[in-house]
Scaffold this motif. Structure first.
Motif, PDB file in Angstrom:
ATOM      1  N   TYR A   2       0.849  -1.184   0.000  1.00 16.66           N
ATOM      2  CA  TYR A   2       0.000   0.000   0.000  1.00 16.66           C
ATOM      3  C   TYR A   2       0.885   1.233   0.000  1.00 16.66           C
ATOM      4  N   SER A   3       0.318   2.336  -0.421  1.00 12.77           N
ATOM      5  CA  SER A   3       1.004   3.624  -0.356  1.00 12.77           C
ATOM      6  C   SER A   3      -0.060   4.697  -0.212  1.00 12.77           C
ATOM      7  N   THR A   4       0.133   5.593   0.735  1.00 14.85           N
ATOM      8  CA  THR A   4      -0.859   6.635   0.949  1.00 14.85           C
ATOM      9  C   THR A   4      -0.187   7.952   1.255  1.00 14.85           C
ATOM     10  N   ARG A   5      -0.734   9.019   0.736  1.00 14.19           N
ATOM     11  CA  ARG A   5      -0.254  10.353   1.066  1.00 14.19           C
ATOM     12  C   ARG A   5      -0.978  10.824   2.330  1.00 14.19           C
ATOM     13  N   PHE A   6      -0.215  11.428   3.247  1.00 16.93           N
ATOM     14  CA  PHE A   6      -0.773  11.751   4.557  1.00 16.93           C
ATOM     15  C   PHE A   6      -0.255  13.121   4.949  1.00 16.93           C
ATOM     16  N   ALA A   7      -1.019  14.182   4.629  1.00 19.55           N
ATOM     17  CA  ALA A   7      -0.502  15.528   4.842  1.00 19.55           C
ATOM     18  C   ALA A   7      -1.615  16.542   4.697  1.00 19.55           C
ATOM     19  N   SER A   9      -2.060  21.026   3.765  1.00 16.15           N
ATOM     20  CA  SER A   9      -1.711  21.896   2.645  1.00 16.15           C
ATOM     21  C   SER A   9      -0.376  22.601   2.823  1.00 16.15           C
ATOM     22  N   LYS A  10       0.225  22.497   4.025  1.00 19.01           N
ATOM     23  CA  LYS A  10       1.517  23.133   4.257  1.00 19.01           C
ATOM     24  C   LYS A  10       2.583  22.074   4.484  1.00 19.01           C
ATOM     25  N   SER A  11       3.526  22.337   5.363  1.00 20.28           N
ATOM     26  CA  SER A  11       4.656  21.432   5.549  1.00 20.28           C
ATOM     27  C   SER A  11       4.358  20.417   6.646  1.00 20.28           C
ATOM     28  N   ASP A  12       4.627  19.139   6.351  1.00 15.52           N
ATOM     29  CA  ASP A  12       4.424  18.060   7.314  1.00 15.52           C
ATOM     30  C   ASP A  12       5.605  17.091   7.202  1.00 15.52           C
ATOM     31  N   TYR A  13       6.021  16.537   8.329  1.00 14.90           N
ATOM     32  CA  TYR A  13       7.077  15.525   8.259  1.00 14.90           C
ATOM     33  C   TYR A  13       6.956  14.534   9.401  1.00 14.90           C
ATOM     34  N   VAL A  14       7.444  13.325   9.171  1.00 15.48           N
ATOM     35  CA  VAL A  14       7.458  12.248  10.157  1.00 15.48           C
ATOM     36  C   VAL A  14       8.887  12.040  10.624  1.00 15.48           C
ATOM     37  N   VAL A  15       9.085  11.877  11.939  1.00 15.08           N
ATOM     38  CA  VAL A  15      10.423  11.660  12.471  1.00 15.08           C
ATOM     39  C   VAL A  15      10.592  10.300  13.132  1.00 15.08           C
ATOM     40  N   ALA A  16       9.475   9.597  13.413  1.00 13.14           N
ATOM     41  CA  ALA A  16       9.589   8.302  14.087  1.00 13.14           C
ATOM     42  C   ALA A  16       8.460   7.399  13.649  1.00 13.14           C
ATOM     43  N   LEU A  17       8.741   6.099  13.621  1.00 11.11           N
ATOM     44  CA  LEU A  17       7.775   5.095  13.191  1.00 11.11           C
ATOM     45  C   LEU A  17       7.987   3.841  14.009  1.00 11.11           C
ATOM     46  N   ASP A  18       6.886   3.168  14.371  1.00 14.65           N
ATOM     47  CA  ASP A  18       6.971   1.875  15.041  1.00 14.65           C
ATOM     48  C   ASP A  18       5.905   0.969  14.448  1.00 14.65           C
ATOM     49  N   GLY A  29       5.148  12.893  14.149  1.00 19.76           N
ATOM     50  CA  GLY A  29       5.788  13.937  13.369  1.00 19.76           C
ATOM     51  C   GLY A  29       5.298  15.313  13.757  1.00 19.76           C
ATOM     52  N   GLN A  30       5.478  16.243  12.839  1.00 15.83           N
ATOM     53  CA  GLN A  30       5.092  17.627  13.088  1.00 15.83           C
ATOM     54  C   GLN A  30       4.474  18.216  11.834  1.00 15.83           C
ATOM     55  N   THR A  31       3.506  19.096  12.028  1.00 11.31           N
ATOM     56  CA  THR A  31       2.802  19.696  10.910  1.00 11.31           C
ATOM     57  C   THR A  31       2.668  21.199  11.093  1.00 11.31           C
ATOM     58  N   GLN A  32       2.634  21.905   9.971  1.00  9.93           N
ATOM     59  CA  GLN A  32       2.309  23.330   9.931  1.00  9.93           C
ATOM     60  C   GLN A  32       0.935  23.563   9.302  1.00  9.93           C
ATOM     61  N   SER A  33       0.212  22.479   9.021  1.00  9.66           N
ATOM     62  CA  SER A  33      -1.027  22.553   8.252  1.00  9.66           C
ATOM     63  C   SER A  33      -2.257  22.696   9.147  1.00  9.66           C
ATOM     64  N   PRO A  34      -2.971  23.820   9.066  1.00 14.51           N
ATOM     65  CA  PRO A  34      -4.221  23.950   9.828  1.00 14.51           C
ATOM     66  C   PRO A  34      -5.257  22.913   9.402  1.00 14.51           C
ATOM     67  N   ASP A  35      -5.138  22.391   8.165  1.00 20.14           N
ATOM     68  CA  ASP A  35      -6.090  21.395   7.666  1.00 20.14           C
ATOM     69  C   ASP A  35      -5.509  19.984   7.714  1.00 20.14           C
ATOM     70  N   PHE A  36      -4.590  19.738   8.634  1.00 15.26           N
ATOM     71  CA  PHE A  36      -4.041  18.390   8.761  1.00 15.26           C
ATOM     72  C   PHE A  36      -5.190  17.399   8.965  1.00 15.26           C
ATOM     73  N   PRO A  37      -5.187  16.245   8.275  1.00 14.57           N
ATOM     74  CA  PRO A  37      -6.352  15.351   8.264  1.00 14.57           C
ATOM     75  C   PRO A  37      -6.504  14.519   9.538  1.00 14.57           C
ATOM     76  N   VAL A  38      -7.019  15.132  10.597  1.00 19.00           N
ATOM     77  CA  VAL A  38      -7.301  14.396  11.829  1.00 19.00           C
ATOM     78  C   VAL A  38      -8.571  13.571  11.656  1.00 19.00           C
ATOM     79  N   THR A  39      -8.746  12.568  12.498  1.00 17.19           N
ATOM     80  CA  THR A  39      -9.911  11.688  12.412  1.00 17.19           C
ATOM     81  C   THR A  39     -10.924  12.025  13.501  1.00 17.19           C
ATOM     82  N   ALA A  40     -12.148  11.526  13.336  1.00 20.38           N
ATOM     83  CA  ALA A  40     -13.201  11.733  14.325  1.00 20.38           C
ATOM     84  C   ALA A  40     -12.794  11.110  15.655  1.00 20.38           C
TER      85      ALA A  40
END
Length: 285
Positions: A2-7, A9-18, A29-40
């Protein structure tokens, strides 16, 4: 698979994965995006008074986003340097520069927070949390009685002859699983600092560290592979009006701290005669 884009409209990055035993991927990670796709049902759905915020997300083995939440509020959780791990209950522990947090398995509830420490993290068979962090001269790191190293000598690592900026000094802190109590806390550093690239805990609960130091007096043991500092790269050209502050050349190190935080099992430099750094380490069982 699988491959998915996860971001946003601004700058987003991941620094750790488990990766959990189910194959689910947890990311921090960290985001600068006010519209970062959070879930319910997310712990935090909007940015609160900061231009950047941390985030945690879980993606199942088929690539479906199970949850995604912002974290940190206005305190701006900085995930670098930091880490993430997932326990057997599916609870995510994340650590930024000065904060450790534990989220429940749904990503909708904050179970615990510990402020004032943060960095690379690991866990043991009892669920205790181990943090390898960086302290500057202004950090009030809580050092426990009987610690292997309770103080350090302060030096400048950058700046000029008129205004030097202090080095960053490695410490290791063990926390109870609920983050409520410090089991032990100690410096493991030399007078020109040390920066951990990775931390792990073995079956005897000894702590393994790997990273980079500019300290010729970084603590080593007599049984070490390379007990003496041999890095000897020439200093760069002086381009500062009042003289540049230049620390000694970098060397890698590998250190094993005992299970009580009171002494070293072994510690070694890992370097040639110029300058060398360790940026990543993986530990086997």
């Amino acid at each position: 698979l699988y491959s998915t884009r996860f971001a946003g409209s601004k700058s987003d990055y991941v620094v750790a994965l488990d990766i959990a035993s189910t194959g689910a991927a947890y990311v921090f990670g960290q985001t600068q995006s006010p519209d970062f796709p959070v879930t319910a049902g997310a712990l935090q759905t909007t940015m609160l008074g900061a231009s950047e915020q941390g985030f945690v997300a879980k993606v199942d083995a088929q690539g479906k986003v199970i949850y995604a939440t912002l974290i940190g509020g206005g305190s701006n959780v900085n995930p670098r340097p930091g880490g993430l791990l997932v326990d057997a209950a599916g609870e995510a522990v994340v650590s930024g520069q000065f904060t450790v947090m534990k989220l429940d398995a749904t990503g909708g509830k904050l179970l615990a927070t510990r402020r004032g420490i943060g960095g690379r993290i690991a866990t043991d068979d009892q669920g205790s949390i181990y943090v390898a962090g960086l302290a500057d001269s202004g950090s009030a790191i809580p050092i426990t009685l009987g610690a292997y190293q309770s103080t350090y000598q302060l030096n400048a690592c950058t700046g000029t002859g008129q205004l030097g900026i202090g080095c960053l000094y490695q410490y290791v802190t063990k926390l109870e699983a609920n983050l409520s109590q410090i089991v032990y806390s100690t410096y493991v550093t030399g007078s020109w600092g040390a920066a951990p690239a990775a931390i792990s805990v073995d079956a005897q609960r000894n702590v393994l560290l790997a990273g980079t130091t500019n300290s010729p007096d970084y603590p080593t043991t007599s049984n070490a592979f390379e007990p003496f500092y041999i890095a000897n790269a020439p200093s760069p050209p002086n381009t500062c009006l009042w003289g540049c502050v230049v620390p000694p050349p970098a060397s890698g190190y590998i250190t094993k701290l005992n299970a009580t935080g009171t002494g070293l099992v072994y510690s070694t430099f890992l370097s040639g005669t110029q300058a060398d750094t360790i940026a990543f380490a993986a530990f086997t069982s």
